[in-house]
Design an enzyme around this catalytic site. Structure first.
Site, mmCIF file in Angstrom:
data_model
loop_
_atom_site.group_PDB
_atom_site.id
_atom_site.type_symbol
_atom_site.label_atom_id
_atom_site.label_comp_id
_atom_site.label_asym_id
_atom_site.label_seq_id
_atom_site.Cartn_x
_atom_site.Cartn_y
_atom_site.Cartn_z
ATOM 1 N N ASP A 183 39.635 116.040 -41.325
ATOM 2 C CA ASP A 183 40.637 115.056 -41.298
ATOM 3 C C ASP A 183 38.282 113.771 -41.531
ATOM 4 O OD1 ASP A 183 41.120 112.499 -39.930
ATOM 5 O OD2 ASP A 183 41.307 112.548 -38.541
ATOM 6 N N SER B 231 45.746 123.589 -37.896
ATOM 7 C CA SER B 231 45.256 123.453 -36.228
ATOM 8 C C SER B 231 44.328 124.896 -35.850
ATOM 9 C CB SER B 231 46.571 123.934 -35.893
ATOM 10 O OG SER B 231 47.196 122.842 -34.965
#
Length: 170
Positions: free
Chosen positions: A36, A124
Protein backbone atom coordinates in the site's frame (compact mmCIF):
# COMPACT_ATOMS: atom_id res chain seq x y z
CA UNK A 1 -12.46 -22.02 -16.88
CA UNK A 2 -11.26 -18.86 -18.55
CA UNK A 3 -8.43 -18.22 -20.96
CA UNK A 4 -6.41 -16.24 -18.42
CA UNK A 5 -2.66 -16.43 -18.75
CA UNK A 6 -1.15 -16.50 -15.25
CA UNK A 7 2.46 -15.44 -14.83
CA UNK A 8 4.72 -15.05 -11.82
CA UNK A 9 7.27 -12.28 -11.38
CA UNK A 10 9.63 -11.67 -8.50
CA UNK A 11 9.89 -7.94 -8.08
CA UNK A 12 8.25 -4.62 -7.35
CA UNK A 13 4.56 -4.32 -8.25
CA UNK A 14 4.91 -0.56 -8.79
CA UNK A 15 7.25 -1.21 -11.73
CA UNK A 16 4.90 -3.48 -13.68
CA UNK A 17 3.73 -2.47 -17.15
CA UNK A 18 0.12 -3.64 -16.94
CA UNK A 19 -3.24 -1.94 -17.32
CA UNK A 20 -4.00 -2.14 -13.58
CA UNK A 21 -2.17 -3.05 -10.41
CA UNK A 22 -3.95 -4.29 -7.31
CA UNK A 23 -3.21 -2.58 -4.03
CA UNK A 24 -3.45 -4.61 -0.84
CA UNK A 25 -4.99 -1.61 0.87
CA UNK A 26 -6.21 -0.99 4.37
CA UNK A 27 -9.86 -0.06 4.79
CA UNK A 28 -9.09 3.65 5.21
CA UNK A 29 -7.79 3.81 1.60
CA UNK A 30 -5.41 6.52 2.82
CA UNK A 31 -2.11 4.70 2.47
CA UNK A 32 -0.13 2.57 4.86
CA UNK A 33 2.86 0.26 4.90
CA UNK A 34 4.00 -2.57 2.65
CA UNK A 35 2.50 -2.75 -0.85
CA UNK A 36 0.00 0.00 0.00
CA UNK A 37 2.68 2.49 0.99
CA UNK A 38 4.87 1.60 -1.99
CA UNK A 39 2.00 2.16 -4.45
CA UNK A 40 1.07 5.50 -2.89
CA UNK A 41 4.72 6.65 -2.92
CA UNK A 42 5.38 5.56 -6.51
CA UNK A 43 2.03 6.76 -7.88
CA UNK A 44 2.21 10.20 -6.34
CA UNK A 45 -0.49 12.41 -4.82
CA UNK A 46 -3.15 11.71 -7.47
CA UNK A 47 -3.85 8.28 -5.93
CA UNK A 48 -4.28 9.68 -2.43
CA UNK A 49 -6.49 12.49 -3.79
CA UNK A 50 -8.70 9.90 -5.55
CA UNK A 51 -8.86 7.80 -2.38
CA UNK A 52 -9.86 10.84 -0.33
CA UNK A 53 -12.64 11.52 -2.84
CA UNK A 54 -13.88 7.93 -2.45
CA UNK A 55 -13.87 8.32 1.34
CA UNK A 56 -15.84 11.58 1.01
CA UNK A 57 -18.47 9.92 -1.18
CA UNK A 58 -19.25 6.18 -1.22
CA UNK A 59 -16.82 4.87 1.38
CA UNK A 60 -17.13 7.20 4.37
CA UNK A 61 -16.55 4.29 6.76
CA UNK A 62 -13.80 2.82 4.60
CA UNK A 63 -13.69 0.01 2.07
CA UNK A 64 -15.06 -3.28 3.48
CA UNK A 65 -12.83 -6.36 3.62
CA UNK A 66 -13.11 -8.42 0.42
CA UNK A 67 -14.37 -5.53 -1.72
CA UNK A 68 -12.50 -3.59 -4.41
CA UNK A 69 -12.56 -0.12 -5.96
CA UNK A 70 -10.42 1.62 -8.59
CA UNK A 71 -8.55 4.90 -8.75
CA UNK A 72 -6.15 6.46 -11.20
CA UNK A 73 -2.66 5.01 -11.38
CA UNK A 74 -1.20 8.49 -11.00
CA UNK A 75 2.47 8.44 -11.99
CA UNK A 76 2.62 4.63 -12.25
CA UNK A 77 2.92 3.01 -15.67
CA UNK A 78 -0.36 1.23 -14.86
CA UNK A 79 -3.36 3.39 -15.76
CA UNK A 80 -5.40 2.11 -12.79
CA UNK A 81 -4.93 1.01 -9.20
CA UNK A 82 -7.54 -1.42 -7.92
CA UNK A 83 -7.66 -1.22 -4.13
CA UNK A 84 -8.84 -4.25 -2.15
CA UNK A 85 -8.84 -4.91 1.57
CA UNK A 86 -7.63 -8.36 2.53
CA UNK A 87 -8.62 -10.13 5.73
CA UNK A 88 -6.31 -10.49 8.71
CA UNK A 89 -5.49 -14.19 9.13
CA UNK A 90 -7.12 -15.92 12.06
CA UNK A 91 -6.30 -19.30 13.60
CA UNK A 92 -9.83 -19.54 15.01
CA UNK A 93 -12.03 -18.24 12.17
CA UNK A 94 -11.99 -19.34 8.51
CA UNK A 95 -11.69 -16.18 6.43
CA UNK A 96 -10.84 -17.96 3.16
CA UNK A 97 -13.94 -16.62 1.40
CA UNK A 98 -12.98 -13.04 2.23
CA UNK A 99 -9.51 -13.55 0.75
CA UNK A 100 -10.93 -15.19 -2.38
CA UNK A 101 -13.38 -12.29 -2.68
CA UNK A 102 -10.46 -9.84 -2.91
CA UNK A 103 -9.27 -11.54 -6.10
CA UNK A 104 -12.78 -11.97 -7.57
CA UNK A 105 -13.82 -8.40 -6.78
CA UNK A 106 -10.57 -7.00 -8.19
CA UNK A 107 -11.17 -8.89 -11.45
CA UNK A 108 -14.79 -7.66 -11.51
CA UNK A 109 -13.54 -4.06 -11.22
CA UNK A 110 -10.92 -4.78 -13.90
CA UNK A 111 -13.71 -5.99 -16.20
CA UNK A 112 -15.69 -2.81 -15.53
CA UNK A 113 -12.61 -0.78 -16.50
CA UNK A 114 -12.08 -2.91 -19.62
CA UNK A 115 -8.47 -3.77 -18.78
CA UNK A 116 -6.60 -6.70 -20.28
CA UNK A 117 -3.78 -7.16 -17.77
CA UNK A 118 -3.71 -7.02 -13.98
CA UNK A 119 -0.84 -7.39 -11.50
CA UNK A 120 -1.65 -8.73 -8.03
CA UNK A 121 0.45 -8.86 -4.88
CA UNK A 122 0.11 -11.78 -2.47
CA UNK A 123 -2.86 -10.23 -0.63
CA UNK A 124 -2.94 -10.58 3.18
CA UNK A 125 0.34 -12.54 3.36
CA UNK A 126 2.40 -9.67 4.79
CA UNK A 127 1.42 -7.79 7.93
CA UNK A 128 -2.00 -9.52 7.87
CA UNK A 129 -0.09 -12.80 8.52
CA UNK A 130 -1.93 -15.13 6.10
CA UNK A 131 0.28 -18.22 5.63
CA UNK A 132 1.95 -17.83 2.24
CA UNK A 133 1.30 -21.38 0.96
CA UNK A 134 -2.41 -21.13 1.72
CA UNK A 135 -2.63 -17.56 0.41
CA UNK A 136 -0.98 -18.65 -2.85
CA UNK A 137 -3.36 -21.62 -3.22
CA UNK A 138 -6.43 -19.41 -2.68
CA UNK A 139 -5.13 -16.74 -5.08
CA UNK A 140 -4.31 -19.14 -7.91
CA UNK A 141 -7.52 -21.20 -7.55
CA UNK A 142 -9.70 -18.08 -7.42
CA UNK A 143 -8.10 -16.49 -10.48
CA UNK A 144 -8.19 -19.74 -12.44
CA UNK A 145 -11.91 -20.13 -11.74
CA UNK A 146 -12.89 -16.49 -12.22
CA UNK A 147 -15.32 -15.46 -14.91
CA UNK A 148 -13.45 -12.50 -16.38
CA UNK A 149 -12.40 -10.91 -19.64
CA UNK A 150 -8.93 -10.14 -18.23
CA UNK A 151 -6.37 -11.86 -20.45
CA UNK A 152 -3.30 -11.76 -18.19
CA UNK A 153 -2.95 -11.97 -14.44
CA UNK A 154 0.54 -11.41 -13.12
CA UNK A 155 1.34 -12.27 -9.52
CA UNK A 156 4.17 -9.98 -8.46
CA UNK A 157 5.96 -11.49 -5.50
CA UNK A 158 8.34 -9.64 -3.25
CA UNK A 159 10.66 -12.47 -2.22
CA UNK A 160 11.78 -15.98 -3.16
CA UNK A 161 9.60 -17.62 -0.49
CA UNK A 162 6.43 -16.08 -1.93
CA UNK A 163 7.53 -16.85 -5.50
CA UNK A 164 8.10 -20.50 -4.60
CA UNK A 165 4.71 -20.76 -2.87
CA UNK A 166 2.93 -19.37 -5.93
CA UNK A 167 4.94 -21.58 -8.31
CA UNK A 168 3.89 -24.61 -6.26
CA UNK A 169 0.24 -23.47 -6.33
CA UNK A 170 0.36 -23.12 -10.11
Amino acid sequence: MTGIVITLVRGDITEQSVDAIVNAANSSLLGGGGVDGAIHRAGGPAILDACRALRASHYGKGLPTGKAVATTGGELSARWVIHTVGPVWSATEDRTELLASCYRESLRVADELGVGSVAFPAISTGIYRWPIDDGARIAVETVRNAKTAVAEVRFVLFDERAYTAFANAL
